[in-house]
Design a protein around this motif. Structure first.
Motif, PDB file in Angstrom:
ATOM      1  N   VAL A   9     -67.014 108.342  10.772  1.00  0.00           N
ATOM      2  CA  VAL A   9     -66.344 107.049  10.997  1.00  0.00           C
ATOM      3  C   VAL A   9     -64.931 107.278  11.528  1.00  0.00           C
ATOM      4  CG1 VAL A   9     -65.390 105.028   9.820  1.00  0.00           C
ATOM      5  CG2 VAL A   9     -67.726 105.750   9.360  1.00  0.00           C
ATOM      6  N   GLU A  10     -64.220 108.245  10.975  1.00  0.00           N
ATOM      7  CA  GLU A  10     -62.862 108.523  11.441  1.00  0.00           C
ATOM      8  C   GLU A  10     -62.872 109.025  12.888  1.00  0.00           C
ATOM      9  OE1 GLU A  10     -59.852 109.238   9.171  1.00  0.00           O
ATOM     10  OE2 GLU A  10     -60.742 108.155   7.512  1.00  0.00           O
ATOM     11  N   ILE A  11     -63.846 109.848  13.242  1.00  0.00           N
ATOM     12  CA  ILE A  11     -63.970 110.328  14.618  1.00  0.00           C
ATOM     13  C   ILE A  11     -64.243 109.155  15.562  1.00  0.00           C
ATOM     14  CG2 ILE A  11     -65.422 111.688  16.185  1.00  0.00           C
ATOM     15  CD1 ILE A  11     -63.646 113.468  14.630  1.00  0.00           C
ATOM     16  N   ILE A  12     -65.138 108.254  15.156  1.00  0.00           N
ATOM     17  CA  ILE A  12     -65.472 107.090  15.988  1.00  0.00           C
ATOM     18  C   ILE A  12     -64.237 106.206  16.187  1.00  0.00           C
ATOM     19  CG2 ILE A  12     -66.802 104.937  16.036  1.00  0.00           C
ATOM     20  CD1 ILE A  12     -69.103 106.555  14.731  1.00  0.00           C
ATOM     21  N   ILE A  13     -63.472 105.989  15.115  1.00  0.00           N
ATOM     22  CA  ILE A  13     -62.251 105.183  15.220  1.00  0.00           C
ATOM     23  C   ILE A  13     -61.255 105.858  16.163  1.00  0.00           C
ATOM     24  CG2 ILE A  13     -60.212 104.384  13.944  1.00  0.00           C
ATOM     25  CD1 ILE A  13     -62.099 103.817  11.584  1.00  0.00           C
ATOM     26  N   ALA A  14     -61.096 107.180  16.043  1.00  0.00           N
ATOM     27  CA  ALA A  14     -60.161 107.905  16.909  1.00  0.00           C
ATOM     28  C   ALA A  14     -60.584 107.811  18.373  1.00  0.00           C
ATOM     29  CB  ALA A  14     -60.076 109.366  16.470  1.00  0.00           C
ATOM     30  N   ILE A  15     -61.878 107.945  18.642  1.00  0.00           N
ATOM     31  CA  ILE A  15     -62.367 107.843  20.022  1.00  0.00           C
ATOM     32  C   ILE A  15     -62.138 106.435  20.567  1.00  0.00           C
ATOM     33  CG2 ILE A  15     -64.448 107.882  21.458  1.00  0.00           C
ATOM     34  CD1 ILE A  15     -65.425 110.205  19.677  1.00  0.00           C
ATOM     35  N   TYR A  16     -62.441 105.421  19.756  1.00  0.00           N
ATOM     36  CA  TYR A  16     -62.225 104.038  20.194  1.00  0.00           C
ATOM     37  C   TYR A  16     -60.757 103.796  20.534  1.00  0.00           C
ATOM     38  CZ  TYR A  16     -61.569  99.025  20.101  1.00  0.00           C
ATOM     39  OH  TYR A  16     -61.198  97.749  20.428  1.00  0.00           O
ATOM     40  N   LEU A  17     -59.865 104.257  19.665  1.00  0.00           N
ATOM     41  CA  LEU A  17     -58.441 104.046  19.914  1.00  0.00           C
ATOM     42  C   LEU A  17     -57.971 104.821  21.136  1.00  0.00           C
ATOM     43  CD1 LEU A  17     -57.043 104.048  16.281  1.00  0.00           C
ATOM     44  CD2 LEU A  17     -57.308 102.102  17.805  1.00  0.00           C
ATOM     45  N   TYR A  18     -58.503 106.014  21.348  1.00  0.00           N
ATOM     46  CA  TYR A  18     -58.125 106.805  22.519  1.00  0.00           C
ATOM     47  C   TYR A  18     -58.552 106.113  23.813  1.00  0.00           C
ATOM     48  CZ  TYR A  18     -57.605 110.698  25.724  1.00  0.00           C
ATOM     49  OH  TYR A  18     -57.234 111.491  26.782  1.00  0.00           O
ATOM     50  N   PHE A  36     -57.495 108.959  13.411  1.00  0.00           N
ATOM     51  CA  PHE A  36     -58.229 110.021  12.726  1.00  0.00           C
ATOM     52  C   PHE A  36     -57.728 110.211  11.292  1.00  0.00           C
ATOM     53  CE2 PHE A  36     -58.888 114.468  11.549  1.00  0.00           C
ATOM     54  CZ  PHE A  36     -60.267 114.509  11.627  1.00  0.00           C
ATOM     55  N   PHE A  37     -56.400 110.190  11.112  1.00  0.00           N
ATOM     56  CA  PHE A  37     -55.858 110.466   9.782  1.00  0.00           C
ATOM     57  C   PHE A  37     -55.840 109.243   8.865  1.00  0.00           C
ATOM     58  CE2 PHE A  37     -53.979 114.141  11.999  1.00  0.00           C
ATOM     59  CZ  PHE A  37     -54.510 115.129  11.179  1.00  0.00           C
ATOM     60  N   PHE A  38     -55.658 108.053   9.421  1.00  0.00           N
ATOM     61  CA  PHE A  38     -55.541 106.860   8.583  1.00  0.00           C
ATOM     62  C   PHE A  38     -56.707 105.894   8.722  1.00  0.00           C
ATOM     63  CE2 PHE A  38     -51.150 108.301   9.263  1.00  0.00           C
ATOM     64  CZ  PHE A  38     -50.825 108.573   7.945  1.00  0.00           C
ATOM     65  N   GLY A  39     -57.636 106.165   9.627  1.00  0.00           N
ATOM     66  CA  GLY A  39     -58.891 105.439   9.767  1.00  0.00           C
ATOM     67  C   GLY A  39     -58.764 103.946   9.949  1.00  0.00           C
ATOM     68  N   PRO A  40     -59.444 103.176   9.091  1.00  0.00           N
ATOM     69  CA  PRO A  40     -59.471 101.718   9.244  1.00  0.00           C
ATOM     70  C   PRO A  40     -58.095 101.058   9.131  1.00  0.00           C
ATOM     71  CG  PRO A  40     -61.112 102.440   7.654  1.00  0.00           C
ATOM     72  CD  PRO A  40     -60.301 103.629   8.009  1.00  0.00           C
ATOM     73  N   PHE A  41     -57.203 101.666   8.372  1.00  0.00           N
ATOM     74  CA  PHE A  41     -55.856 101.107   8.255  1.00  0.00           C
ATOM     75  C   PHE A  41     -55.142 101.157   9.604  1.00  0.00           C
ATOM     76  CE2 PHE A  41     -51.367 101.155   6.932  1.00  0.00           C
ATOM     77  CZ  PHE A  41     -51.368 100.010   6.156  1.00  0.00           C
ATOM     78  N   ALA A  42     -55.221 102.289  10.290  1.00  0.00           N
ATOM     79  CA  ALA A  42     -54.609 102.417  11.616  1.00  0.00           C
ATOM     80  C   ALA A  42     -55.284 101.486  12.622  1.00  0.00           C
ATOM     81  CB  ALA A  42     -54.690 103.862  12.110  1.00  0.00           C
ATOM     82  N   LEU A  43     -56.590 101.321  12.491  1.00  0.00           N
ATOM     83  CA  LEU A  43     -57.309 100.409  13.381  1.00  0.00           C
ATOM     84  C   LEU A  43     -56.821  98.971  13.181  1.00  0.00           C
ATOM     85  CD1 LEU A  43     -59.537 100.184  15.514  1.00  0.00           C
ATOM     86  CD2 LEU A  43     -61.159  99.861  13.633  1.00  0.00           C
ATOM     87  N   GLY A  44     -56.596  98.579  11.937  1.00  0.00           N
ATOM     88  CA  GLY A  44     -56.060  97.245  11.658  1.00  0.00           C
ATOM     89  C   GLY A  44     -54.675  97.048  12.239  1.00  0.00           C
ATOM     90  N   ILE A  45     -53.809  98.049  12.096  1.00  0.00           N
ATOM     91  CA  ILE A  45     -52.471  97.976  12.677  1.00  0.00           C
ATOM     92  C   ILE A  45     -52.561  97.901  14.202  1.00  0.00           C
ATOM     93  CG2 ILE A  45     -50.278  99.208  12.979  1.00  0.00           C
ATOM     94  CD1 ILE A  45     -50.620  98.056  10.181  1.00  0.00           C
ATOM     95  N   TYR A  46     -53.475  98.672  14.781  1.00  0.00           N
ATOM     96  CA  TYR A  46     -53.662  98.643  16.237  1.00  0.00           C
ATOM     97  C   TYR A  46     -54.095  97.251  16.697  1.00  0.00           C
ATOM     98  CZ  TYR A  46     -55.550  99.668  20.845  1.00  0.00           C
ATOM     99  OH  TYR A  46     -55.809  99.649  22.182  1.00  0.00           O
ATOM    100  N   PHE A  47     -55.020  96.638  15.957  1.00  0.00           N
ATOM    101  CA  PHE A  47     -55.453  95.289  16.317  1.00  0.00           C
ATOM    102  C   PHE A  47     -54.284  94.306  16.256  1.00  0.00           C
ATOM    103  CE2 PHE A  47     -60.136  96.058  15.033  1.00  0.00           C
ATOM    104  CZ  PHE A  47     -60.414  96.511  16.310  1.00  0.00           C
ATOM    105  N   ILE A  48     -53.428  94.438  15.259  1.00  0.00           N
ATOM    106  CA  ILE A  48     -52.261  93.560  15.149  1.00  0.00           C
ATOM    107  C   ILE A  48     -51.326  93.770  16.338  1.00  0.00           C
ATOM    108  CG2 ILE A  48     -50.179  93.076  13.804  1.00  0.00           C
ATOM    109  CD1 ILE A  48     -51.859  93.778  11.291  1.00  0.00           C
ATOM    110  N   LYS A  49     -51.076  95.027  16.688  1.00  0.00           N
ATOM    111  CA  LYS A  49     -50.158  95.340  17.791  1.00  0.00           C
ATOM    112  C   LYS A  49     -50.693  94.913  19.150  1.00  0.00           C
ATOM    113  CE  LYS A  49     -46.956  97.884  17.470  1.00  0.00           C
ATOM    114  NZ  LYS A  49     -45.553  97.569  17.500  1.00  0.00           N
ATOM    115  N   THR A  50     -52.012  94.788  19.289  1.00  0.00           N
ATOM    116  CA  THR A  50     -52.582  94.435  20.590  1.00  0.00           C
ATOM    117  C   THR A  50     -52.997  92.975  20.682  1.00  0.00           C
ATOM    118  OG1 THR A  50     -54.762  95.216  19.891  1.00  0.00           O
ATOM    119  CG2 THR A  50     -53.356  96.774  21.081  1.00  0.00           C
ATOM    120  N   GLY A  51     -52.579  92.144  19.737  1.00  0.00           N
ATOM    121  CA  GLY A  51     -52.808  90.714  19.854  1.00  0.00           C
ATOM    122  C   GLY A  51     -54.026  90.177  19.131  1.00  0.00           C
ATOM    123  N   ARG A  52     -54.810  91.026  18.524  1.00  0.00           N
ATOM    124  CA  ARG A  52     -55.965  90.553  17.737  1.00  0.00           C
ATOM    125  C   ARG A  52     -55.546  90.487  16.275  1.00  0.00           C
ATOM    126  NH1 ARG A  52     -59.634  94.935  20.742  1.00  0.00           N
ATOM    127  NH2 ARG A  52     -57.600  95.905  20.792  1.00  0.00           N
TER     128      ARG A  52
END
Length: 87
Positions: A9-18, A36-52
């Motif tokens: 799951v962490e690899i998939i999240i890292a690839i998606y973010l890349y 990769f290191f923070f997983g779903p938490f980093a994905l949530g922050i990324y969604f916030i930063k990109t308008g979602r």
């Protein structure tokens, strides 16, 4: 087995973010490493930063509550082990 699943799951999240970061003028390597290191938490922050924001905040809150529950359970287990399970 669960360690392998969380690693995948962490690899998939890292690839998606890349892949998605350059579309929003973000650094792909930075977001992949954070994902990769923070997983779903980093994905949530990324969604916030990109308008979602709605999906991002829901993800951050849910993951934060799960981390908090894990910490409480670890502390509770440590206290029980220190007292020898005696009332």
């Amino acid at each position: 087995m669960s360690g392998i699943i969380s690693f995948i799951v962490e690899i998939i999240i890292a690839i998606y973010l890349y892949v998605d970061a350059p579309k929003h003028n973000k650094s792909p390597w930075l977001w992949a490493i954070l994902g990769f290191f923070f997983g779903p938490f980093a994905l949530g922050i990324y969604f916030i930063k990109t308008g979602r924001k709605v999906v991002g905040w829901i993800m951050v809150i849910v993951v934060g509550l799960l981390y908090l529950a894990f910490i409480v359970l670890v502390v509770l287990a440590a206290v029980l082990f220190a007292n020898g399970f005696a009332p």
